[in-house]
Design a protein around this motif. Structure first.
Motif, mmCIF file in Angstrom:
data_model
loop_
_atom_site.group_PDB
_atom_site.id
_atom_site.type_symbol
_atom_site.label_atom_id
_atom_site.label_comp_id
_atom_site.label_asym_id
_atom_site.label_seq_id
_atom_site.Cartn_x
_atom_site.Cartn_y
_atom_site.Cartn_z
ATOM 1 N N ASP A 114 0.950 -1.257 0.007
ATOM 2 C CA ASP A 114 0.009 0.031 0.022
ATOM 3 C C ASP A 114 0.870 1.111 -0.177
ATOM 4 O O ASP A 114 1.853 1.350 0.801
ATOM 5 C CB ASP A 114 -0.698 -0.038 1.200
ATOM 6 C CG ASP A 114 -1.787 -1.066 1.446
ATOM 7 O OD1 ASP A 114 -2.324 -1.570 0.169
ATOM 8 O OD2 ASP A 114 -2.283 -1.299 2.359
ATOM 9 N N HIS A 115 0.523 2.243 -0.686
ATOM 10 C CA HIS A 115 1.289 3.704 -0.998
ATOM 11 C C HIS A 115 0.381 4.647 -0.664
ATOM 12 O O HIS A 115 -0.536 4.853 -0.860
ATOM 13 C CB HIS A 115 1.815 3.549 -2.384
ATOM 14 C CG HIS A 115 2.481 4.788 -2.795
ATOM 15 N ND1 HIS A 115 2.036 5.869 -3.135
ATOM 16 C CD2 HIS A 115 3.927 5.191 -2.003
ATOM 17 C CE1 HIS A 115 3.077 6.848 -3.396
ATOM 18 N NE2 HIS A 115 4.014 6.417 -2.627
ATOM 19 N N ILE A 116 0.918 5.643 0.149
ATOM 20 C CA ILE A 116 0.579 7.129 0.377
ATOM 21 C C ILE A 116 1.722 8.083 0.668
ATOM 22 O O ILE A 116 2.617 7.680 0.816
ATOM 23 C CB ILE A 116 -0.241 6.964 1.799
ATOM 24 C CG1 ILE A 116 -1.097 7.984 2.024
ATOM 25 C CG2 ILE A 116 0.531 6.739 2.799
ATOM 26 C CD1 ILE A 116 -2.148 7.844 3.267
ATOM 27 N N GLU A 117 1.021 9.181 0.110
ATOM 28 C CA GLU A 117 1.963 10.400 0.402
ATOM 29 C C GLU A 117 1.492 11.012 1.726
ATOM 30 O O GLU A 117 0.206 11.563 1.770
ATOM 31 C CB GLU A 117 2.054 11.324 -0.809
ATOM 32 C CG GLU A 117 2.741 10.897 -1.963
ATOM 33 C CD GLU A 117 3.195 11.728 -2.837
ATOM 34 O OE1 GLU A 117 2.362 13.081 -2.692
ATOM 35 O OE2 GLU A 117 3.913 11.379 -3.728
ATOM 36 N N ILE A 118 2.389 11.444 2.922
ATOM 37 C CA ILE A 118 1.738 11.980 3.839
ATOM 38 C C ILE A 118 2.375 13.275 4.087
ATOM 39 O O ILE A 118 3.785 13.575 3.922
ATOM 40 C CB ILE A 118 2.277 11.118 5.095
ATOM 41 C CG1 ILE A 118 1.470 9.932 5.035
ATOM 42 C CG2 ILE A 118 1.857 11.862 6.581
ATOM 43 C CD1 ILE A 118 1.935 8.789 6.157
ATOM 44 N N CYS A 119 1.757 14.511 4.373
ATOM 45 C CA CYS A 119 2.276 15.700 4.838
ATOM 46 C C CYS A 119 2.691 15.691 6.238
ATOM 47 O O CYS A 119 1.853 15.466 7.142
ATOM 48 C CB CYS A 119 1.090 16.707 4.645
ATOM 49 S SG CYS A 119 1.575 18.440 5.206
ATOM 50 N N THR A 120 3.992 15.788 6.468
ATOM 51 C CA THR A 120 4.471 15.806 7.708
ATOM 52 C C THR A 120 4.285 16.977 8.614
ATOM 53 O O THR A 120 4.583 17.128 9.760
ATOM 54 C CB THR A 120 6.005 15.243 7.865
ATOM 55 O OG1 THR A 120 6.462 16.403 6.896
ATOM 56 C CG2 THR A 120 6.214 14.080 7.078
ATOM 57 N N VAL A 121 3.620 18.103 8.055
ATOM 58 C CA VAL A 121 3.300 19.131 8.593
ATOM 59 C C VAL A 121 2.073 19.214 9.497
ATOM 60 O O VAL A 121 1.646 19.502 10.712
ATOM 61 C CB VAL A 121 3.450 20.450 7.653
ATOM 62 C CG1 VAL A 121 2.943 21.589 8.493
ATOM 63 C CG2 VAL A 121 4.655 20.656 6.962
ATOM 64 N N HIS A 122 0.977 18.603 8.635
ATOM 65 C CA HIS A 122 -0.509 18.524 9.239
ATOM 66 C C HIS A 122 -0.526 17.019 9.989
ATOM 67 O O HIS A 122 -1.678 16.723 10.312
ATOM 68 C CB HIS A 122 -1.278 18.614 8.188
ATOM 69 C CG HIS A 122 -1.339 20.095 7.637
ATOM 70 N ND1 HIS A 122 -0.565 20.547 6.601
ATOM 71 C CD2 HIS A 122 -1.915 21.269 8.045
ATOM 72 C CE1 HIS A 122 -0.944 21.956 6.467
ATOM 73 N NE2 HIS A 122 -1.558 22.134 7.231
#
Length: 208
Positions: A114-122
């Motif tokens: 499974d793949h996802i992009e995560i915003c590490t700010v929010h």
């Protein structure tokens, strides 16, 4: 995976801390103190003789990214496992013991995870591991957001995101292989489940 310049070799370097296993006893309080010290060290009003021509902003971004990972025990453990495996060559203990523990590890393809992009700010990697983080469309228009790519797979122990890999861990493996005269276009990342003692080998190839 992106080819952004990295001012520090590891997250521990960014915070002025020793790498594992020397840092195994470093507490969350000490990590937080090291984080604040690094923020002061590279602050635009205080920084002098910045390393290798990096800007204060680049250094501060690296410090914040390091603290995001190392301040959470679960994500720190994931990071430490891959760091030890691919900069030292094996986990702590003898090479023979490590080989015995991983010889039956299943090999899976990165593209099957499974793949996802995560915003590490929010969000945070730990939020994702606990199932409460999701891509935020508003982040795409925010220039202050910083995204990381994350791949995960469930483990037979029942942990739905037991095996976790980030783009940074893959890049670190490639860097380690290059230093040893090995491949720079792909490889296999040995990863341990965050909830049990099981291992898998994650095979990947760089596109392009």
């Amino acid at each position: 995976m992106s080819s952004v310049r990295k001012p520090f070799k590891t997250h521990y370097d960014a915070l002025g801390l020793p790498p594992p296993p020397e840092s195994d006893d470093v507490s969350p309080v000490e990590i937080k103190q090291a984080y604040h010290n690094s923020l002061l060290l590279y602050h635009p009003d205080k920084a002098q003789d910045l390393p290798d021509g990096y800007s204060s902003a680049e250094l501060l971004d690296a410090v914040i990214a390091a603290y995001t990972v190392l301040s959470v025990p679960r994500t720190r453990r994931v990071y430490d496992q891959s760091l030890l495996l691919h900069t030292v060559g094996s986990a702590t203990g003898s090479v023979a013991a490590f080989a015995a523990a991983t010889e039956n590890a299943e090999t899976v393809d990165l593209d099957d995870l499974d793949h996802i992009e995560i915003c590490t700010v929010h969000n945070s990697l730990d939020d994702y591991l606990r199932g409460i983080a999701a891509p935020d469309a508003a982040c795409l228009a925010d220039k202050h957001c910083n995204f990381i790519e994350v791949w995960s797979r469930s483990c037979r122990c029942g942990n739905i995101r037991g095996y976790v890999v980030t783009d940074e861990l893959l890049e670190q493996l490639l860097d380690a292989q290059e230093e040893q005269g090995g491949r720079t276009d792909g490889g296999e990342l040995l990863t341990q489940c965050t909830g049990c003692s099981s291992w898998i080998k994650i095979a990947f190839e760089l596109s392009g």
